[in-house]
Design an enzyme around this catalytic site. Structure first.
Site, PDB file in Angstrom:
ATOM      1  CG  ASP A 447      -2.236   0.640   1.016  1.00 26.78           C
ATOM      2  OD1 ASP A 447      -2.310   1.509   0.124  1.00 26.78           O
ATOM      3  OD2 ASP A 447      -3.202   0.329   1.744  1.00 26.78           O
ATOM      4  CG  ASP A 515      -9.425   2.094  -0.367  1.00 29.76           C
ATOM      5  OD1 ASP A 515      -8.821   1.054  -0.658  1.00 29.76           O
ATOM      6  OD2 ASP A 515      -8.911   3.012   0.295  1.00 29.76           O
TER       7      ASP A 515
HETATM    8  C1  GLA Z   1      -5.788   1.414   2.771  1.00 27.29           C
HETATM    9  C2  GLA Z   1      -6.216   0.318   1.819  1.00 27.29           C
HETATM   10  C3  GLA Z   1      -7.243  -0.556   2.523  1.00 27.29           C
HETATM   11  C4  GLA Z   1      -6.615  -1.137   3.779  1.00 27.29           C
HETATM   12  C5  GLA Z   1      -6.122  -0.008   4.683  1.00 27.29           C
HETATM   13  C6  GLA Z   1      -5.343  -0.550   5.857  1.00 27.29           C
HETATM   14  O1  GLA Z   1      -6.823   2.294   3.032  1.00 27.29           O
HETATM   15  O2  GLA Z   1      -6.681   0.835   0.610  1.00 27.29           O
HETATM   16  O3  GLA Z   1      -7.682  -1.601   1.692  1.00 27.29           O
HETATM   17  O4  GLA Z   1      -5.565  -1.987   3.427  1.00 27.29           O
HETATM   18  O5  GLA Z   1      -5.271   0.867   3.959  1.00 27.29           O
HETATM   19  O6  GLA Z   1      -4.898   0.449   6.708  1.00 27.29           O
END
Ligand code: GLA
Length: 702
Positions: A447, A515
């Site tokens: 991420d 997301d």
């Molecule tokens: C981001 C990602 C989510 C999750 C969170 C975890 O927002 O896009 O899918 O992994 O981080 O903190």
């Protein structure tokens, strides 16, 4: 032969299966663009310079325009020589053709500056690649202010449209189509990542549809700051200039030094947007994605983030693993919260070792448990980031990007490590490498949850190199990880889909698309994604966004099954009935996924235009056809029988609808069309979630 040089006309012609691109040496020694379109039947047909009004200078269509020389085009190169001269005069010097690659060397003789334009032809995909590098062959430093990858020109016309992808967090890859008006139009990222606001893709068409018409397009392979500029002067050509962003870019190119601009993959088709997408998809599958895994089937994944968030421990993860394996998942992923002192988003980033309070026996017992259930184990990391409350920050406060005497922005309570530094690069590589070496981890969700704001690196002699060096270092890390751990699946995520591009695609097996996992919203996001990115890379989770009752379970699955399938729901809250239904849908996905993941996509109805998404996937051998039909709310579509005309079938072949005795010819399916009967339940009310309906129709060629 894909690349030919006509020495009489001094013209290079790059030919693909159906298209051609040509440019040549103009009388002044400048290199100018001459043609981009359908392949012509005779070599002598490609226009040279005899077609143009010969004025002393012809100030459009420079193949690689620079600042200076009475040029009207947007420059690909701007610099300052040591003596203060800012005009760059490039002239053709030499060229080399090696198989499918052409390198044309241009020279600013007086200052010993060389610019090499590189072209690679991918004939069977109707695509070619352009890139460029600059070499300072003098003994004095040069200040480079702008160095783009390529400039393109379209035939004179006033009716072109630009199609691009834009959006924001949770609404990525939105399709926008607009008329190109006189003036300049800029699409860019200044975030140090690809960005969710704009994606480095452009397509320009002349009244094209999904199945017909001229489209010229390009995808820049760069996930740092980038910029695409369109330039239209009335009655003149349209120019497209794309590459690294010149904003906050200036750096010193030392004597003897080279600098490389990222590649652009570009093409032309006369067969509309659908053909553009399919050419890009297949090219990405066969030529860009990591070789070891490109054609391999993506497994069905379960991720526990939406079920347990930061509150992870051995017990609750094992319980979820039981349910995940019960419904047929093949990878179990533990998301944020397993490392350092991480209980919420204020601490722990940077400390990539197991939190012993949550996992007193380490991760091994959980991994073994997941493995005995027949699933691979995966993990979430965000290695480019650090919380000030972390051991890493306490040890190396100087590793973050920042300016002295200025406040720092903490997005999601985190700062960004300066990956341009060699010691940071080493730390990040070693942290991830150790995880993959010490544990049986087969999947990484990488991420990157914030943009760069304070880009300070004042201890460097060339501080603005941070923007490019950090991105190159990220790619090096991914490359080294892929080489050392080729069977580990890498997923690129950046607050959802803010890192979707063909540069990271060289190492990433899939993208976290967004997301936003709402199955209704997802259809527009996915439609945009499919325009230029292979949908196998498109990770789609089934979740309970909006509550379990907001949409039928089937509808949620069907929306996610149009790419690579994942489950993110809190399975501990699922009834036995829901688990059983989920298991059935996952086994259906397993049945069709070879066609979905490795076949070709035909968009039939777009959710941007009608309250339906209809998409057809055709297997590589063309024997299997999967039709996704999603019906969305609209008063007119409540009790709708929709006639769907298939695409690209064989007219005289016969296809059977799986699970029925129904057989139809390809001609019937394509020209008369199949009636899809939505809404069997006529008692449905407008507020009912049955307002959303979906079907998957599977056909086999007999
Ligand atoms: C981001 C990602 C989510 C999750 C969170 C975890 O927002 O896009 O899918 O992994 O981080 O903190």
């Amino acid at each position: 032969m894909a690349i030919r040089y006509n020495s009489e006309k001094k013209l290079w012609v790059l030919e693909t299966r159906n298209t051609a691109y040509s440019f040549g040496v103009y009388q002044s020694g400048m290199v100018k663009h001459t043609y981009w379109g359908k392949k012509l039947s005779r070599m002598e047909d490609y226009p040279g310079f005899d077609y143009y009004f010969d004025s002393p200078w012809w100030n459009w269509n420079d193949e690689f325009p620079t600042r200076g020389e009475a040029s009207k085009t947007e420059p690909c190169l701007q610099l300052i020589y040591a003596d203060g001269v800012r005009d760059v005069n490039l002239r053709y010097k030499t060229h080399e053709i090696e198989g499918e690659e052409l390198r044309v060397s241009l020279n600013d003789e007086l200052y010993n500056l060389e610019v090499v334009l590189v072209y690679k032809v991918f004939a069977e995909y109707d695509l070619f690649e352009r890139s460029a590098y600059i070499v300072n062959r003098s003994d004095q430093d040069i200040t480079v202010e702008n160095f783009k990858s390529a400039s393109f020109y379209l035939p004179q016309k006033d009716s072109y449209r630009l199609t691009h992808l834009n959006g924001m967090w949770a609404h990525e890859t939105r399709i926008t189509r607009e008329k190109i008006e006189p003036g300049k139009r800029v699409l860019e990222s200044r975030e140090g990542r690809t960005s969710a606001f704009h994606n480095p893709f452009f397509a320009i068409d002349d009244r094209a549809t999904e199945d017909a018409g001229d489209v010229w397009f390009g995808l820049l392979a760069w996930g740092g700051n980038w910029k695409t500029l369109l330039h239209k002067i009335p009655y003149e050509t349209v120019q497209i200039c794309t590459g690294m962003n010149d904003w906050d870019f200036t750096f010193t190119l030392k004597a003897g030094e080279e600098f490389q601009a990222p590649p652009v993959h570009c093409g032309y088709t006369s067969l509309g947007f659908g053909e553009m997408s399919r050419n890009l998809h297949r090219f990405q599958l066969e030529k860009i994605m990591p070789k070891e895994g490109a054609l391999k089937i993506r497994k069905v994944l379960y991720n526990s983030w939406e079920a347990t968030a930061f509150d992870v421990n051995e017990e609750n993860q094992k319980r979820l693993a039981d349910k995940a394996s019960q419904i047929g998942c093949e990878i179990f992923v533990i998301d944020d919260g397993w490392f350092g002192q991480r209980s919420d988003d204020t601490a722990g980033l940077g400390d990539w070792y197991v939190n012993r309070e949550k996992f007193p026996n380490g991760l091994e017992p959980l991994i073994d448990y997941v493995n005995t259930k027949g699933m691979d184990f995966g993990i979430w990391i965000e290695p480019e980031m650090v919380n000030t409350d972390s051991d890493l920050y306490r040890a190396h406060p100087d590793w973050v990007l920042q300016f002295p005497n200025r406040p720092r922005t903490e997005c999601r309570n985190q700062l960004i490590l300066n990956l341009a530094r060699e010691d940071v690069k080493r730390y990040v590589f070693e942290s991830v490498d150790r995880l993959l070496t010490d544990y049986n981890v087969k999947f990484i969700k990488w991420d990157m949850n914030r943009p760069v704001y304070e880009s300070g690196w004042l201890e460097s002699e060339d501080p603005r190199r941070m923007w490019t060096q950090s991105v190159e270092n990220l790619y090096d890390i991914w490359k080294m990880l892929k080489e050392k751990h080729p069977d580990v699946i890498l997923e690129a995520c950046s607050s959802g889909g803010a890192r979707v591009d063909t540069a990271i695609m060289r190492y990433a097996d899939q993208f976290w698309t967004s997301d936003n996992t709402d199955p209704y919203d997802r259809q527009c996001i996915q439609e945009g994604f499919s325009l230029c990115y292979n949908t196998k890379m498109m990770m789609g989770w089934v979740t309970d966004w909006g509550g379990k009752d907001a949409y039928p379970l089937e509808y949620r699955f069907h929306a996610s099954m149009m790419g690579s399938l994942g489950i993110g729901s809190d399975l501990s809250a699922y009834t036995e009935e829901e688990l059983k239904k989920s298991a059935e849908l996952i086994s259906l996905y397993k049945m069709i996924r070879n066609t979905v993941q490795n076949g070709s996509v035909y968009r039939i109805i777009s959710p941007y235009e009608e309250p339906f998404t209809i998409k057809e996937y055709l297997s590589e051998d063309e024997n299997e056809v999967v039709l996704f039909c999603m019906k969305n709310p609209s008063p007119l579509s409540l009790f709708k029988i929709l006639r769907v005309k298939f695409k690209a079938l064989q007219e005289d072949a016969v296809y059977r609808i799986v699970g029925t005795e129904l057989e139809f010819s390809g001609a019937f399916l394509m020209y008369r069309g199949l009636d899809i009967n939505f809404m069997q339940d006529y008692k449905v009310s407008v507020k009912d979630n049955n307002h959303f309906d979906s079907k998957i129709i599977l056909l086999n060629r007999l």
